[in-house]
Design an enzyme around this catalytic site. Sequence first.
Site, mmCIF file in Angstrom:
data_model
loop_
_atom_site.group_PDB
_atom_site.id
_atom_site.type_symbol
_atom_site.label_atom_id
_atom_site.label_comp_id
_atom_site.label_asym_id
_atom_site.label_seq_id
_atom_site.Cartn_x
_atom_site.Cartn_y
_atom_site.Cartn_z
ATOM 1 N N ASP A 127 -1.288 9.545 2.689
ATOM 2 C CA ASP A 127 -0.418 10.663 3.034
ATOM 3 C C ASP A 127 0.918 10.517 2.319
ATOM 4 O O ASP A 127 1.705 11.454 2.258
ATOM 5 C CB ASP A 127 -0.200 10.719 4.552
ATOM 6 C CG ASP A 127 0.488 12.010 4.992
ATOM 7 O OD1 ASP A 127 0.102 13.078 4.481
ATOM 8 O OD2 ASP A 127 1.404 11.948 5.830
ATOM 9 N N HIS A 184 2.134 14.294 2.816
ATOM 10 C CA HIS A 184 3.134 13.823 3.776
ATOM 11 C C HIS A 184 3.127 14.691 5.039
ATOM 12 O O HIS A 184 4.175 15.130 5.528
ATOM 13 C CB HIS A 184 4.529 13.846 3.141
ATOM 14 C CG HIS A 184 5.443 12.797 3.700
ATOM 15 N ND1 HIS A 184 6.083 11.875 2.922
ATOM 16 C CD2 HIS A 184 5.823 12.527 4.970
ATOM 17 C CE1 HIS A 184 6.825 11.082 3.685
ATOM 18 N NE2 HIS A 184 6.683 11.467 4.939
ATOM 19 N N GLU A 193 5.375 10.986 -4.931
ATOM 20 C CA GLU A 193 5.299 12.174 -4.086
ATOM 21 C C GLU A 193 6.562 13.028 -4.043
ATOM 22 O O GLU A 193 6.501 14.200 -3.661
ATOM 23 C CB GLU A 193 4.947 11.782 -2.651
ATOM 24 C CG GLU A 193 6.063 11.074 -1.925
ATOM 25 C CD GLU A 193 5.739 10.820 -0.459
ATOM 26 O OE1 GLU A 193 4.962 11.586 0.119
ATOM 27 O OE2 GLU A 193 6.260 9.841 0.084
ATOM 28 N N ASP A 225 2.591 -8.426 12.069
ATOM 29 C CA ASP A 225 3.953 -7.928 12.202
ATOM 30 C C ASP A 225 4.871 -9.116 12.410
ATOM 31 O O ASP A 225 4.457 -10.147 12.963
ATOM 32 C CB ASP A 225 4.073 -6.956 13.384
ATOM 33 C CG ASP A 225 5.284 -6.029 13.260
ATOM 34 O OD1 ASP A 225 6.351 -6.511 12.817
ATOM 35 O OD2 ASP A 225 5.174 -4.850 13.603
ATOM 36 N N SER A 282 2.719 5.576 5.859
ATOM 37 C CA SER A 282 4.059 5.084 6.128
ATOM 38 C C SER A 282 5.037 5.436 5.014
ATOM 39 O O SER A 282 5.742 6.437 5.095
ATOM 40 C CB SER A 282 4.022 3.569 6.364
ATOM 41 O OG SER A 282 5.271 3.096 6.810
ATOM 42 N N ARG A 283 5.082 4.637 3.949
ATOM 43 C CA ARG A 283 5.966 4.887 2.818
ATOM 44 C C ARG A 283 5.214 4.592 1.531
ATOM 45 O O ARG A 283 4.509 3.584 1.421
ATOM 46 C CB ARG A 283 7.229 4.001 2.895
ATOM 47 C CG ARG A 283 8.187 4.384 4.018
ATOM 48 C CD ARG A 283 8.911 5.690 3.716
ATOM 49 N NE ARG A 283 9.766 6.111 4.804
ATOM 50 C CZ ARG A 283 9.385 6.911 5.795
ATOM 51 N NH1 ARG A 283 8.159 7.394 5.827
ATOM 52 N NH2 ARG A 283 10.233 7.259 6.746
ATOM 53 N N CYS A 334 4.346 0.054 8.409
ATOM 54 C CA CYS A 334 5.598 -0.713 8.404
ATOM 55 C C CYS A 334 6.661 0.026 7.596
ATOM 56 O O CYS A 334 6.338 0.860 6.742
ATOM 57 C CB CYS A 334 5.377 -2.114 7.838
ATOM 58 S SG CYS A 334 4.477 -2.161 6.278
#
Length: 332
Positions: free
Chosen positions: A257, A294, A262, A175, A232-233, A204
């Site tokens: 996820d 999601h 999506e 990070d 996350s994304r 992140c």
Amino acid sequence: MRILFFDTKNYDRASFDKQLEHYPGIEIDYLKTDLAPKTAPLAKGFDAVCAFVSSDVGAETMTALHEAGVRLVLMRCAGFNNVDLEKAAMYGIRVMRVPGYSPEAVAEHAMALALTANRRIHKAYVKVRENDFSLSGLMGFNFYQKTAGIVGTGKIGAAMARICRGFGMKVIAYDVYQNPDLDFAEYVSFDELLERSDLISLHCPLMDSTYHLINRDTIAKMKDGVVLVNTSRGGLVKTEDLIEGIRARKFFGVGLDVYEEETKNVFEDRSDEILEHSTTARLLSFPNVMITSHQGFFTQEALAAISRTTLDNAVAFEKGETNSNEVLKRES
């Protein structure tokens, strides 16, 4: 204060209605349709709209909201990369979000995906339903004493790190800002994390610097037989390169996820449709890939927290107050 909710599901309505008794000054109308340029004019006469991570809150939508007299956009989620903050600032529309609701909800789902992909739970479920009790194709490996690489150690990443530690894993992390609460984690460079990790979990935000963070080059640096999880994304992973890596047998398992394609799928029932040219279908064709829709946030506790924070944001706006949940346009 009148708020128009877009893309409302039954569970959204139940959760917000349960909290509304504590907010007597707020009135909510619910719509099933999602927020987009064509639907934004429906907000005329409302003070605020409430949208979700899959909503289109871009420039055209912002213009339509401004023309409808909307002064506030409430995002009932943490992400806001779908919001045109420049247009919002130009029109004087404030944007507020829910930066944290239940980090443990998402982290627990991340581990569920990791375990499912590793131990082939999804395959075992289907086999047993068909009275096939053989173990072929179901072998996994122990997470105990393996290395977990956590990319992003905010609240969710930190929760995932603690879960991995509970499994007896060695935890390494990457990070820009180190989390002082994770005294058991070893912070390393991103390249070193890729090279050492048996499990890589992404936590992140999606920014220019993290877009397609996982790509052909970074995949090549990973261990053979790694498990990759993304809650996350979707844009963190370049899907074409991921598929290439899966075909090359780089990954022991993949749990997603979120994924780049999506948007049309999230929270929708498309079971009667033929998904032509579908990246989702290609990913699902692999036996070591587990995809969910999601749902990492989807717990009773998280929904209650999202409802309270969203309504608290509306109250703060109405009182002319500012809080840390407001999203501001970055100065260039």
